[in-house]
Design a protein around this motif. Structure first.
Motif, mmCIF file in Angstrom:
data_model
loop_
_atom_site.group_PDB
_atom_site.id
_atom_site.type_symbol
_atom_site.label_atom_id
_atom_site.label_comp_id
_atom_site.label_asym_id
_atom_site.label_seq_id
_atom_site.Cartn_x
_atom_site.Cartn_y
_atom_site.Cartn_z
ATOM 1 N N ASP A 18 5.773 41.520 1.688
ATOM 2 C CA ASP A 18 5.449 41.094 3.055
ATOM 3 C C ASP A 18 3.947 41.035 3.274
ATOM 4 O O ASP A 18 3.447 40.143 3.954
ATOM 5 C CB ASP A 18 6.084 42.045 4.072
ATOM 6 N N GLU A 19 3.212 41.984 2.708
ATOM 7 C CA GLU A 19 1.755 41.945 2.826
ATOM 8 C C GLU A 19 1.186 40.712 2.137
ATOM 9 O O GLU A 19 0.272 40.059 2.641
ATOM 10 C CB GLU A 19 1.145 43.209 2.205
ATOM 11 N N MET A 20 1.703 40.383 0.963
ATOM 12 C CA MET A 20 1.194 39.255 0.194
ATOM 13 C C MET A 20 1.646 37.916 0.770
ATOM 14 O O MET A 20 1.065 36.879 0.454
ATOM 15 C CB MET A 20 1.646 39.376 -1.261
ATOM 16 N N ARG A 21 2.660 37.944 1.620
ATOM 17 C CA ARG A 21 3.158 36.703 2.213
ATOM 18 C C ARG A 21 2.116 36.061 3.117
ATOM 19 O O ARG A 21 2.159 34.859 3.385
ATOM 20 C CB ARG A 21 4.459 36.976 2.968
ATOM 21 N N GLU A 22 1.163 36.835 3.580
ATOM 22 C CA GLU A 22 0.111 36.304 4.445
ATOM 23 C C GLU A 22 -1.007 35.636 3.646
ATOM 24 O O GLU A 22 -1.945 35.102 4.231
ATOM 25 C CB GLU A 22 -0.488 37.444 5.292
ATOM 26 N N THR A 23 -0.907 35.647 2.324
ATOM 27 C CA THR A 23 -1.972 35.102 1.476
ATOM 28 C C THR A 23 -1.591 33.716 0.963
ATOM 29 O O THR A 23 -0.522 33.185 1.289
ATOM 30 C CB THR A 23 -2.249 36.040 0.287
ATOM 31 N N ASP A 24 -2.468 33.158 0.093
ATOM 32 C CA ASP A 24 -2.236 31.804 -0.418
ATOM 33 C C ASP A 24 -1.610 31.789 -1.807
ATOM 34 O O ASP A 24 -1.667 30.767 -2.493
ATOM 35 C CB ASP A 24 -3.557 31.022 -0.441
ATOM 36 N N ASP B 31 -5.727 38.608 -1.044
ATOM 37 C CA ASP B 31 -5.712 39.330 0.227
ATOM 38 C C ASP B 31 -7.120 39.542 0.780
ATOM 39 O O ASP B 31 -7.318 40.323 1.714
ATOM 40 C CB ASP B 31 -4.988 40.674 0.094
ATOM 41 N N HIS B 32 -8.091 38.813 0.232
ATOM 42 C CA HIS B 32 -9.465 38.853 0.730
ATOM 43 C C HIS B 32 -9.823 37.518 1.368
ATOM 44 O O HIS B 32 -10.754 36.831 0.953
ATOM 45 C CB HIS B 32 -10.435 39.185 -0.401
ATOM 46 N N GLU C 176 -5.501 51.366 3.202
ATOM 47 C CA GLU C 176 -4.858 50.540 4.221
ATOM 48 C C GLU C 176 -3.563 49.892 3.748
ATOM 49 O O GLU C 176 -2.959 49.109 4.481
ATOM 50 C CB GLU C 176 -5.835 49.452 4.683
ATOM 51 N N LEU C 177 -3.136 50.203 2.529
ATOM 52 C CA LEU C 177 -1.905 49.615 2.008
ATOM 53 C C LEU C 177 -0.702 50.122 2.794
ATOM 54 O O LEU C 177 -0.632 51.287 3.187
ATOM 55 C CB LEU C 177 -1.750 49.936 0.533
ATOM 56 N N ALA C 178 0.270 49.234 2.994
ATOM 57 C CA ALA C 178 1.396 49.561 3.877
ATOM 58 C C ALA C 178 2.337 50.602 3.298
ATOM 59 O O ALA C 178 2.888 51.418 4.039
ATOM 60 C CB ALA C 178 2.175 48.281 4.194
ATOM 61 N N VAL D 75 4.764 33.321 -7.495
ATOM 62 C CA VAL D 75 4.095 34.617 -7.580
ATOM 63 C C VAL D 75 4.669 35.562 -6.529
ATOM 64 O O VAL D 75 4.949 36.737 -6.808
ATOM 65 C CB VAL D 75 2.574 34.456 -7.400
ATOM 66 N N LEU D 76 4.853 35.047 -5.340
ATOM 67 C CA LEU D 76 5.427 35.863 -4.261
ATOM 68 C C LEU D 76 6.828 36.342 -4.636
ATOM 69 O O LEU D 76 7.197 37.496 -4.367
ATOM 70 C CB LEU D 76 5.464 35.047 -2.968
ATOM 71 N N GLU D 77 7.604 35.485 -5.283
ATOM 72 C CA GLU D 77 8.963 35.871 -5.682
ATOM 73 C C GLU D 77 8.930 36.998 -6.715
ATOM 74 O O GLU D 77 9.728 37.934 -6.652
ATOM 75 C CB GLU D 77 9.688 34.651 -6.253
ATOM 76 N N VAL D 78 7.994 36.913 -7.665
ATOM 77 C CA VAL D 78 7.883 37.974 -8.688
ATOM 78 C C VAL D 78 7.441 39.281 -8.047
ATOM 79 O O VAL D 78 7.972 40.354 -8.359
ATOM 80 C CB VAL D 78 6.909 37.551 -9.797
ATOM 81 N N LEU D 79 6.468 39.212 -7.141
ATOM 82 C CA LEU D 79 6.009 40.421 -6.468
ATOM 83 C C LEU D 79 7.124 41.036 -5.622
ATOM 84 O O LEU D 79 7.221 42.258 -5.492
ATOM 85 C CB LEU D 79 4.793 40.104 -5.592
ATOM 86 N N ASP D 80 7.980 40.193 -5.070
ATOM 87 C CA ASP D 80 9.087 40.682 -4.251
ATOM 88 C C ASP D 80 10.110 41.441 -5.095
ATOM 89 O O ASP D 80 10.753 42.382 -4.621
ATOM 90 C CB ASP D 80 9.755 39.495 -3.547
ATOM 91 N N ARG D 81 10.232 41.045 -6.385
ATOM 92 C CA ARG D 81 11.195 41.701 -7.281
ATOM 93 C C ARG D 81 10.550 42.811 -8.113
ATOM 94 O O ARG D 81 11.214 43.426 -8.947
ATOM 95 C CB ARG D 81 11.817 40.673 -8.234
#
Length: 438
Positions: A163-169, A49-50, A209-211, A174-180
């Protein structure tokens, strides 16, 4: 013309290369990396996210447009030896970083559910070394041990929404694990006081600034010194942010980051798996020393991530201390008090795991200056052969700069098809397929 090999294509290595090129010395440079991908810490250490911080790759890539060769997927010690490099180059600069987690040194550190920060960071950053690691974030409460930016990165990633991490690479899995993820509370355990914390102000402020995460400063901010008393600007800005956290009531968000100062972990407890962590409360004396009070507390966490530093992994042929740091003077490797001709270090192998990305620029310039100063004498030593030919004879699948750019373009396409900027390819076989074809 002198020939130089730089082992490691992260900021330390590439800033050294840039300084060598700007010296005006006629030199041919090969950059060697064990991975197919360049940029090292920027690609695999900077939090996803940087994105602005990762933009430094545009600067780091410039040497490859000036005739510098990239030899990716080549590991020193596996594909070529240190001695063979010295036979083919007048100078060899090692800038391969520090790869292993330092240990906390407390009972229970080997329980299931304890993870070093480098392992966790590699997982969420899509490092091929972590391609087979399957994490399940099923613990509701997690402890993060550390007082630096890596600890903040870990806490922040655990506390972000998918959703925040979806904007990253980050890779899809990884996104699926973070979502669960079931994580609701992240406890950052810090031995010293807010004044002593090594966070950079921007990293610390980013927590606000975290959602969907509240930041809770334990003890109500009683340990936060007056910002105006701090002579150091970084400390003053951090204290201002800590004061803001202390003065801001929780908003009832679904996740919480607990900043716990003046606590030292003494034991990780559990029957085969982490069930809690015991901490001793500390106090700061009038002389500034931190000592234990004997008062302990058990925090009921189900996972622990340690972020207490790193150990180097230099080639076996180089001298090094217990932390894996190579002894050197101005970048020249030293053995038994004397410089080793033609062998240099830059970055964390040289100074230890400290500083930010920009710290590597003057560090690399210092090492490059030593190389340039020594080249006249080093050039008198005859060298022979070409590394590419040797690697070809050994059937090593070398990734050159053009091949890396094919993978780079493929990751951009993956991102575009998923409505994201970029999606990393995480496993080595798939990376090589995109770089070199079947």
């Amino acid at each position: 013309m002198s020939r130089v090999a730089v082992v490691g294509s992260g900021p330390a290595g590439l800033y050294t290369v840039a300084a060598l090129l700007s010296s005006g010395e006629p030199v041919e440079i090969d950059v060697i990396d064990r991975l197919p991908t360049p940029y090292g810490l920027v690609r695999y250490g900077v939090a996803p996210d940087h994105a602005k911080m990762k933009a430094v790759t545009r600067v780091l890539a410039k040497p490859f447009a000036k005739g510098v060769r990239y030899l990716g997927n080549v590991e020193v010690g596996r594909d070529v030896t240190h001695e063979e490099l010295l036979e083919q180059y007048h100078a060899v600069v090692y800038a391969s970083g520090t790869e292993h987690d330092a240990r906390v040194g407390i009972p229970g550190e080997d329980l299931d559910g304890v993870l070093g920060s480098s392992q966790f960071v590699r997982w969420y950053n899509g490092h091929p070394d972590a391609a087979e690691r399957e994490l399940v974030l099923d613990a509701r409460e997690v402890a993060v041990i550390g007082a630096g930016n890596v600890a903040l990165d870990v806490a922040r990633v655990l506390s972000r929404t998918a959703d925040e991490m979806r904007e990253t690479d980050v890779p899809h899995r990884v996104l699926e694990v973070l979502d669960r993820s079931r994580v609701t509370d992240v406890h950052v355990l810090i031995r010293r006081t807010p004044t002593d914390a090594r966070f950079t102000p921007a990293e610390l402020f980013q927590l606000s600034e975290l959602a969907d995460a509240d930041v809770i400063l334990h003890d109500g901010g009683a340990g936060v010194d007056d910002p105006e008393t701090a002579e150091d600007r970084r400390v003053r800005l951090n204290l201002e942010t800590f004061r803001t956290f202390a003065d801001t009531p929780p908003a009832g968000r679904s996740r919480r980051i607990h900043l716990r100062f003046l606590v030292s972990p003494t034991e990780i407890v559990g029957d085969g798996r982490v069930e809690g962590i015991v901490v001793e409360h500390n106090e700061r004396g009038a002389d500034g020393r931190i000592t234990g009070t004997g008062r302990t507390e058990r925090i009921p966490v189900g996972a622990v991530i340690t972020a207490v530093g790193f150990r180097g992994a230099p080639p076996a042929d180089l001298p090094h201390d217990e932390h894996g740091i190579v002894p050197s003077v101005q970048g020249r490797v030293v053995r038994d008090g004397a410089p080793v001709p033609g062998v240099y270090v830059a970055g964390w192998l040289k100074r230890g795991p400290s500083g930010i990305i920009g710290t590597n620029k003057p560090d690399g310039a210092e090492t490059a200056a030593a190389v340039v100063e020594d080249l006249a004498a080093l050039a008198a030593r005859p060298i022979r052969g070409d590394l590419l030919q040797l690697l070809d004879e050994r059937a090593v699948r070398v990734v050159d700069w053009a091949a890396w750019l094919r993978l780079d373009g493929h990751e951009a396409e993956l991102g575009g098809s998923a409505g994201r900027g970029r999606v990393k390819v995480r496993d080595l076989a798939s990376m090589l397929k995109q770089c070199l074809g079947a």
